[in-house]
Scaffold this active site. Structure first.
Site, mmCIF file in Angstrom:
data_model
loop_
_atom_site.group_PDB
_atom_site.id
_atom_site.type_symbol
_atom_site.label_atom_id
_atom_site.label_comp_id
_atom_site.label_asym_id
_atom_site.label_seq_id
_atom_site.Cartn_x
_atom_site.Cartn_y
_atom_site.Cartn_z
ATOM 1 N N GLU A 110 0.919 17.145 -38.111
ATOM 2 C CA GLU A 110 0.564 15.726 -38.095
ATOM 3 C C GLU A 110 0.755 15.136 -36.708
ATOM 4 O O GLU A 110 -0.039 14.298 -36.255
ATOM 5 C CB GLU A 110 1.408 14.978 -39.124
ATOM 6 C CG GLU A 110 1.017 15.297 -40.565
ATOM 7 C CD GLU A 110 1.973 14.717 -41.584
ATOM 8 O OE1 GLU A 110 1.558 14.562 -42.743
ATOM 9 O OE2 GLU A 110 3.131 14.413 -41.229
ATOM 10 N N THR A 142 -15.654 24.640 -49.123
ATOM 11 C CA THR A 142 -16.540 23.746 -48.385
ATOM 12 C C THR A 142 -16.532 22.405 -49.095
ATOM 13 O O THR A 142 -16.478 22.345 -50.325
ATOM 14 C CB THR A 142 -17.984 24.292 -48.317
ATOM 15 O OG1 THR A 142 -18.491 24.480 -49.651
ATOM 16 C CG2 THR A 142 -18.027 25.633 -47.588
ATOM 17 N N HIS A 143 -16.529 21.343 -48.324
ATOM 18 C CA HIS A 143 -16.442 19.989 -48.875
ATOM 19 C C HIS A 143 -15.175 19.814 -49.710
ATOM 20 O O HIS A 143 -15.132 18.985 -50.627
ATOM 21 C CB HIS A 143 -17.676 19.646 -49.716
ATOM 22 C CG HIS A 143 -18.967 19.810 -48.981
ATOM 23 N ND1 HIS A 143 -19.485 18.829 -48.169
ATOM 24 C CD2 HIS A 143 -19.825 20.854 -48.922
ATOM 25 C CE1 HIS A 143 -20.627 19.250 -47.648
ATOM 26 N NE2 HIS A 143 -20.847 20.486 -48.073
ATOM 27 N N SER A 158 13.471 10.489 -45.733
ATOM 28 C CA SER A 158 14.814 9.904 -45.837
ATOM 29 C C SER A 158 15.133 9.502 -47.267
ATOM 30 O O SER A 158 16.301 9.369 -47.635
ATOM 31 C CB SER A 158 14.921 8.684 -44.921
ATOM 32 O OG SER A 158 13.981 7.678 -45.320
ATOM 33 N N HIS A 176 0.881 -1.181 0.000
ATOM 34 C CA HIS A 176 0.000 0.000 0.000
ATOM 35 C C HIS A 176 0.912 1.223 0.000
ATOM 36 O O HIS A 176 1.628 1.489 0.968
ATOM 37 C CB HIS A 176 -0.869 -0.038 1.258
ATOM 38 C CG HIS A 176 -1.987 0.961 1.275
ATOM 39 N ND1 HIS A 176 -1.780 2.311 1.323
ATOM 40 C CD2 HIS A 176 -3.344 0.785 1.301
ATOM 41 C CE1 HIS A 176 -2.955 2.940 1.364
ATOM 42 N NE2 HIS A 176 -3.919 2.029 1.357
ATOM 43 N N LYS A 196 11.039 16.649 -50.095
ATOM 44 C CA LYS A 196 9.814 16.641 -49.289
ATOM 45 C C LYS A 196 9.868 17.671 -48.149
ATOM 46 O O LYS A 196 10.866 17.820 -47.458
ATOM 47 C CB LYS A 196 9.578 15.258 -48.685
ATOM 48 C CG LYS A 196 9.244 14.191 -49.691
ATOM 49 C CD LYS A 196 7.908 14.455 -50.355
ATOM 50 C CE LYS A 196 6.744 14.328 -49.403
ATOM 51 N NZ LYS A 196 6.586 12.948 -48.896
#
Length: 459
Positions: free
Chosen positions: A295, A157-158, A283, A85, A288
């Site tokens: 993210e 939109t959409h 890599s 405990h 990129k």
């Protein structure tokens, strides 16, 4: 195969290796700080009990003196091997340190008095840090809302072109959500930050006629609120509300991160999160430039939202107390705080260094020029007397042709039903009109002027 794995040299969770969360937030949820806060509670209880005559004054002084020094976590761990405990092991070490006065430590208390009240102090510290991070993030978003209030851009939109908005207006919407996020924390804090000094089952029997005054004075000394009534443990709907707030806050941050991710797509390229000169996007592909911060925020948000379920399950307890909540709270509460703080810090970095490509924004707005006029043209034709279904079909057909400016005017007037209700000058004036920012920009500036309803000194 060698199965001898040293626990001390292997870190399982990224939180433990310092990958997420500030050193300050990790320190709040460290074992040493937890014990330090338990000491704070025990000292304050002993002090008030001494003042009320529930324990001898010299015993209260001795416990206070011992409590000024941190207890040894290793000693508590050793004691826990035979107590089974943690709090009992903590009390054993504290009472032993107090010598002849040790028998008065934890007098009349139950474990939850110390654990839950210490936990409330811990949450107060964590909430203070979260407020500071949200305040910094809110300021970064406020700057963008004000700076770009008049910068027209294609609304979507959409995922499709709609009518123009302004970049500042977009961030003003996010700013408003961040202000609500802070408001919610300020509103729930009085319900969250309460302690308990009631002894077994919360009935206060061990303190006689002094039970109510003892609790009131102890919690006042600790800066915590007093619940109307507790059982043996503080009701977990309070913590569930906080974890729910953390999850909702995470969703608000993820919404901002998701928009930036979308606007950083190569085919849109209107915004880019900041990066260092030598940062690697891939890599394999040196070109990129990935929105990795946003993210990361989206990824962590999913985990924070998942913590709501166990927090809600913890609201249910058997009778006055059980331990079904205890083990998972050691994960749920620190993770909710550490991960939300990490998300807020990353989003502040993104917004503070956000790159805005005004050339791309203008290019995309120009591409959408024949599209975002649809609603305006529809309203003109309807108000000029053309039936709505007929007007809708004509506008839809003409805009899908991709024409613009004078070409669009010519194509519209080629429809006899349009030529019968509007003039070439009316259409030309309308098609050439830049919708600009106008009302939307004014509203963005108004939101940017809204002050936060709290300060970091509130806690």
């Amino acid at each position: 195969m060698d199965n001898d794995i040293s626990a001390g040299s292997n870190v399982i969770l990224p939180l433990d290796e310092g990958r997420y969360g500030s050193s300050q937030m990790r320190a709040i949820f460290s074992k040493s700080n937890r014990y330090r806060l338990w000491l704070t509670v025990e000292r304050e209880v002993a002090r008030v009990q001494g003042d009320l005559g529930l324990i001898p004054a010299d015993a209260a002084a001795a416990i206070d003196a011992v409590g000024r020094e941190d207890v040894d976590p290793a000693a508590i761990g050793a004691a826990e091997t035979w107590t089974g405990h943690e709090l009992a092991a903590f009390v054993h070490v504290l009472s032993t340190s107090a010598g002849i006065h040790g028998r008065w430590t934890h007098f009349g208390l139950t474990s939850s008095d110390v654990i839950d009240t210490g936990g409330a102090l811990q949450l107060a510290q964590a909430a203070g840090l979260l407020r500071e991070e949200l305040h910094t993030l809110t300021d970064a978003c406020r700057r963008l809302a004000m700076e770009y209030a008049d910068l027209s851009m294609a609304g979507r939109t959409h995922g499709q072109y709609a009518e123009p908005v302004t970049l500042g207006g977009k961030f003003a919407v996010y700013l408003d959500a961040l202000l609500r996020t802070s408001d919610r924390l300020a509103e729930l804090s009085p319900r969250l930050l309460v302690g308990k000094v009631g002894g077994a089952v919360g009935a206060g029997a061990a303190f006689g006629d002094f039970g109510e005054e003892l609790e009131r004075r102890v919690l006042a000394g600790l800066g915590l609120g007093v619940a109307r009534l507790n059982s043996q443990a503080i009701a977990r709907d309070r913590i569930a509300e906080f974890v729910g707030w953390a999850a909702l806050s995470a969703a608000v941050l993820e919404n901002i991160a998701t928009e930036i991710r979308n606007l950083q797509r190569d085919e849109i390229a209107e915004l880019r999160e900041p990066r260092t000169m030598r940062q690697v996007g891939s890599s394999a592909m040196p070109h990129k430039r990935n929105p990795v911060l946003c993210e990361n925020v989206c990824s962590l948000s999913r985990l924070v939202r998942s913590l709501v379920h166990p927090a809600l399950e913890n609201v249910i307890t058997w009778h006055e107390r059980d331990l079904a909540n205890s083990a998972n709270e050691r994960f749920v509460i620190p993770q909710a705080c550490l991960l939300l703080e990490e998300m807020a810090r990353k989003m502040t970095t993104v917004l503070a260094g956000l790159e805005v490509d005004t050339t791309a924004i203008a290019r995309n707005l120009d591409r959408a020029a024949t599209i975002w006029m649809s609603g305006t043209l529809l309203r003109l034709l309807v108000s000029s007397g053309l039936a709505r279904p007929e007007a809708y079909q004509v506008v839809q057909q003409c805009l899908r042709s991709g024409h613009r400016g004078d070409q669009l005017v010519t194509e519209l007037l080629a429809h006899s039903e349009v030529a019968a209700v509007v003039t070439v000058d009316e259409l030309a004036a309308l098609v050439d009109t830049d919708l600009g920012s106008g009302w939307y920009a004014d509203r963005a500036r108004a939101v940017a002027d809204v002050p936060s309803s709290w300060s970091t000194e509130d806690l």
